[in-house]
Design a protein around this motif. Structure first.
Motif, mmCIF file in Angstrom:
data_model
loop_
_atom_site.group_PDB
_atom_site.id
_atom_site.type_symbol
_atom_site.label_atom_id
_atom_site.label_comp_id
_atom_site.label_asym_id
_atom_site.label_seq_id
_atom_site.Cartn_x
_atom_site.Cartn_y
_atom_site.Cartn_z
ATOM 1 N N GLY A 10 33.277 29.865 33.533
ATOM 2 C CA GLY A 10 31.990 30.360 34.033
ATOM 3 C C GLY A 10 32.071 31.634 34.849
ATOM 4 N N LYS A 13 33.656 35.683 31.617
ATOM 5 C CA LYS A 13 34.577 36.294 30.641
ATOM 6 C C LYS A 13 33.870 36.557 29.303
ATOM 7 C CE LYS A 13 37.462 32.747 30.924
ATOM 8 N NZ LYS A 13 36.751 31.870 31.882
ATOM 9 N N GLY A 14 33.196 35.528 28.794
ATOM 10 C CA GLY A 14 32.511 35.671 27.497
ATOM 11 C C GLY A 14 31.392 36.702 27.574
ATOM 12 N N THR A 15 30.634 36.667 28.667
ATOM 13 C CA THR A 15 29.521 37.610 28.854
ATOM 14 C C THR A 15 30.041 39.045 28.834
ATOM 15 O OG1 THR A 15 28.337 35.999 30.211
ATOM 16 C CG2 THR A 15 27.696 38.309 30.481
ATOM 17 N N THR A 31 39.834 31.663 22.588
ATOM 18 C CA THR A 31 40.384 30.393 22.095
ATOM 19 C C THR A 31 39.315 29.301 22.168
ATOM 20 O OG1 THR A 31 41.470 30.302 24.265
ATOM 21 C CG2 THR A 31 42.863 30.698 22.352
ATOM 22 N N ARG A 36 35.898 25.586 19.249
ATOM 23 C CA ARG A 36 34.562 25.010 18.982
ATOM 24 C C ARG A 36 34.218 25.100 17.495
ATOM 25 N NH1 ARG A 36 33.912 26.547 24.212
ATOM 26 N NH2 ARG A 36 33.573 28.734 23.736
ATOM 27 N N LYS A 57 39.818 18.789 29.763
ATOM 28 C CA LYS A 57 41.266 19.054 29.896
ATOM 29 C C LYS A 57 41.675 20.204 28.988
ATOM 30 C CE LYS A 57 42.643 14.364 30.990
ATOM 31 N NZ LYS A 57 42.773 13.074 30.309
ATOM 32 N N GLY A 85 40.125 33.641 27.652
ATOM 33 C CA GLY A 85 40.460 32.204 27.759
ATOM 34 C C GLY A 85 41.864 31.884 27.290
ATOM 35 N N ARG A 88 46.396 30.298 29.307
ATOM 36 C CA ARG A 88 45.855 29.455 30.367
ATOM 37 C C ARG A 88 46.918 28.625 31.044
ATOM 38 N NH1 ARG A 88 40.323 28.999 28.308
ATOM 39 N NH2 ARG A 88 39.066 27.607 29.536
ATOM 40 N N GLN A 92 52.028 29.243 27.775
ATOM 41 C CA GLN A 92 51.225 30.079 26.868
ATOM 42 C C GLN A 92 51.494 31.557 27.148
ATOM 43 O OE1 GLN A 92 47.003 29.150 26.782
ATOM 44 N NE2 GLN A 92 47.374 26.969 26.519
ATOM 45 N N ARG A 127 23.909 27.500 31.712
ATOM 46 C CA ARG A 127 24.228 28.371 30.566
ATOM 47 C C ARG A 127 23.528 27.893 29.284
ATOM 48 N NH1 ARG A 127 30.297 29.642 29.407
ATOM 49 N NH2 ARG A 127 30.482 27.385 29.663
ATOM 50 N N TYR A 137 23.440 33.287 27.753
ATOM 51 C CA TYR A 137 22.370 33.477 28.744
ATOM 52 C C TYR A 137 22.544 32.496 29.889
ATOM 53 C CZ TYR A 137 20.052 35.886 24.887
ATOM 54 O OH TYR A 137 19.745 36.749 23.863
ATOM 55 N N ARG A 155 26.305 23.926 25.655
ATOM 56 C CA ARG A 155 27.618 23.437 25.211
ATOM 57 C C ARG A 155 27.858 22.001 25.675
ATOM 58 N NH1 ARG A 155 31.921 28.059 26.701
ATOM 59 N NH2 ARG A 155 33.046 26.206 27.374
ATOM 60 N N ARG A 166 37.175 20.756 34.596
ATOM 61 C CA ARG A 166 37.666 22.054 34.105
ATOM 62 C C ARG A 166 38.127 22.926 35.263
ATOM 63 N NH1 ARG A 166 32.565 23.539 30.677
ATOM 64 N NH2 ARG A 166 33.445 25.623 30.603
ATOM 65 N N LYS A 194 28.858 39.901 41.439
ATOM 66 C CA LYS A 194 27.781 40.896 41.320
ATOM 67 C C LYS A 194 26.967 40.592 40.067
ATOM 68 C CE LYS A 194 30.385 44.719 43.425
ATOM 69 N NZ LYS A 194 30.886 46.077 43.121
HETATM 70 P P1 AP5 Z 1 30.283 33.010 30.644
HETATM 71 O O1 AP5 Z 1 30.383 34.476 30.379
HETATM 72 O O2 AP5 Z 1 29.919 32.136 29.507
HETATM 73 O O3 AP5 Z 1 31.606 32.507 31.391
HETATM 74 P P2 AP5 Z 1 33.078 32.271 30.850
HETATM 75 O O4 AP5 Z 1 34.012 32.803 31.876
HETATM 76 O O5 AP5 Z 1 33.239 32.811 29.458
HETATM 77 O O6 AP5 Z 1 33.083 30.698 30.887
HETATM 78 P P3 AP5 Z 1 33.556 29.565 29.879
HETATM 79 O O7 AP5 Z 1 32.962 28.275 30.369
HETATM 80 O O8 AP5 Z 1 33.289 29.934 28.449
HETATM 81 O O9 AP5 Z 1 35.043 29.550 30.164
HETATM 82 P P4 AP5 Z 1 35.987 28.414 29.950
HETATM 83 O O10 AP5 Z 1 37.214 29.167 30.263
HETATM 84 O O11 AP5 Z 1 35.808 27.161 30.659
HETATM 85 O O12 AP5 Z 1 35.647 27.947 28.449
HETATM 86 P P5 AP5 Z 1 36.383 28.188 27.061
HETATM 87 O O13 AP5 Z 1 35.347 28.286 26.031
HETATM 88 O O14 AP5 Z 1 37.417 29.249 27.170
HETATM 89 O O15 AP5 Z 1 29.235 32.825 31.845
HETATM 90 C C1 AP5 Z 1 28.901 31.527 32.320
HETATM 91 C C2 AP5 Z 1 27.421 31.506 32.746
HETATM 92 O O16 AP5 Z 1 27.267 32.387 33.865
HETATM 93 C C3 AP5 Z 1 26.453 32.014 31.665
HETATM 94 O O17 AP5 Z 1 25.278 31.277 31.742
HETATM 95 C C4 AP5 Z 1 26.199 33.482 32.050
HETATM 96 O O18 AP5 Z 1 24.909 33.927 31.641
HETATM 97 C C5 AP5 Z 1 26.307 33.417 33.568
HETATM 98 N N1 AP5 Z 1 26.853 34.652 34.135
HETATM 99 C C6 AP5 Z 1 27.832 35.444 33.620
HETATM 100 N N2 AP5 Z 1 28.062 36.496 34.428
HETATM 101 C C7 AP5 Z 1 27.201 36.353 35.486
HETATM 102 C C8 AP5 Z 1 26.971 37.133 36.668
HETATM 103 N N3 AP5 Z 1 27.654 38.260 36.914
HETATM 104 N N4 AP5 Z 1 26.024 36.680 37.534
HETATM 105 C C9 AP5 Z 1 25.319 35.539 37.290
HETATM 106 N N5 AP5 Z 1 25.495 34.774 36.182
HETATM 107 C C10 AP5 Z 1 26.439 35.180 35.296
HETATM 108 O O19 AP5 Z 1 37.183 26.806 26.920
HETATM 109 C C11 AP5 Z 1 36.530 25.579 26.681
HETATM 110 C C12 AP5 Z 1 37.570 24.475 26.510
HETATM 111 O O20 AP5 Z 1 38.429 24.776 25.387
HETATM 112 C C13 AP5 Z 1 38.536 24.310 27.699
HETATM 113 O O21 AP5 Z 1 38.012 23.455 28.703
HETATM 114 C C14 AP5 Z 1 39.769 23.700 26.993
HETATM 115 O O22 AP5 Z 1 39.588 22.330 26.729
HETATM 116 C C15 AP5 Z 1 39.788 24.439 25.665
HETATM 117 N N6 AP5 Z 1 40.587 25.680 25.703
HETATM 118 C C16 AP5 Z 1 40.137 26.955 25.469
HETATM 119 N N7 AP5 Z 1 41.144 27.836 25.571
HETATM 120 C C17 AP5 Z 1 42.266 27.111 25.877
HETATM 121 C C18 AP5 Z 1 43.611 27.461 26.133
HETATM 122 N N8 AP5 Z 1 44.028 28.747 26.114
HETATM 123 N N9 AP5 Z 1 44.492 26.470 26.423
HETATM 124 C C19 AP5 Z 1 44.098 25.162 26.450
HETATM 125 N N10 AP5 Z 1 42.828 24.762 26.229
HETATM 126 C C20 AP5 Z 1 41.914 25.737 25.942
#
Ligand code: AP5
Length: 208
Positions: A10, A13-15, A31, A36, A57, A85, A88, A92, A127, A137, A155, A166, A194
């Motif tokens: 959160g 990163k994705g944004t 990743t 997904r 996890k 992502g 991690r 890795q 989100r 969003y 999600r 997480r 910011k």
């Molecule tokens: P968003 O940009 O979506 O945040 P993010 O950092 O991309 O968050 P994620 O939840 O996608 O990261 P994650 O690392 O948990 O998930 P991932 O998919 O990699 O922003 C979040 C929200 O905030 C949005 O609503 C956005 O609009 C808002 N926002 C953004 N910027 C803002 C700002 N400046 N101000 C206010 N609001 C803002 O991983 C999911 C799962 O997959 C993991 O739990 C794990 O099980 C697995 N996985 C993935 N990669 C690995 C890996 N390398 N190793 C092991 N397991 C893995």
């Protein structure tokens, strides 16, 4: 330009990756998105990964490293990439070092988006993602415009209970990578609290 976006779930990163793809014309390698997609398609890997993801996890390193090995060798990564992502865990990160050496390239910058835990739960539970465009969003901070309600989804792992797990995984297994990359002299810290546009500007200023 070979980049990595680092930060808690959160952190944004994705944004930010979505803006950087457009600005620099290089692919985002998420990743989370790859996993997904595998879950949606009910592949063997997807079924295995789902058990971990639903429980907040990390998916085992061997699965993740296999994904990245294949993806980084694809043609579109030749002019650069944005890792989102990954890595991690320390194993890795070590596997990535090996792979980059094999490909005769290196990471140019690791952008660390710093956001305190107290902001994370509100960000993640609010989100919403567009099914058709993948745009990210937030119901309060970045509300959807020109999107049909039925095109937006939440999600499966974006519940308060799973976010807490997480965050634990982040602090226990991922946070040590901050020093790993800082010691290499390629980590840059960005204030991720910011607004979305301000964070984008700060990242671009660093990359320029
Ligand atoms: P968003 O940009 O979506 O945040 P993010 O950092 O991309 O968050 P994620 O939840 O996608 O990261 P994650 O690392 O948990 O998930 P991932 O998919 O990699 O922003 C979040 C929200 O905030 C949005 O609503 C956005 O609009 C808002 N926002 C953004 N910027 C803002 C700002 N400046 N101000 C206010 N609001 C803002 O991983 C999911 C799962 O997959 C993991 O739990 C794990 O099980 C697995 N996985 C993935 N990669 C690995 C890996 N390398 N190793 C092991 N397991 C893995």
């Amino acid at each position: 330009m070979n980049l990595m976006l680092f930060g808690a779930p959160g952190a944004g990163k994705g944004t930010q990756a979505k803006f950087l793809i457009e600005k620099y014309g290089i692919p985002q390698i998420s990743t989370g998105d790859i996993l997904r997609e595998a879950v949606k398609n009910e592949t063997e890997m997807g079924k295995e990964a789902k058990r971990y993801m639903d429980d907040g996890k990390l998916v085992p390193d061997n699965i993740i490293i296999g994904i990245i090995k294949d993806r980084l060798k694809e043609e579109d990564c030749k002019s650069g990439f944005i890792l989102d992502g990954f890595p991690r865990t320390i194993p890795q990160a070590e596997a990535l070092e090996e792979l980059l050496k094999e490909l005769n390239i290196s990471l140019d910058k690791v952008i660390s988006l710093n956001v305190p835990d107290e902001d994370i739960i509100e960000r993640i539970t609010g989100r919403r993602v567009s099914k058709s465009t993948g745009k990210i969003y937030h119901i309060k901070f970045n509300p959807p415009v020109d999107e049909k309600e039925e095109d937006l989804y939440q999600r499966a792992d974006d519940t308060e209970e799973t976010v807490k797990k997480r965050l634990d995984a982040y602090h226990n297994q991922t946070a040590p990578l901050f020093d790993f990359y800082k010691n290499k002299g390629i980590l840059v810290e960005i204030d991720g609290t910011k607004t979305v546009n301000e964070v984008t500007k700060d990242i671009i200023a660093v990359l320029n």
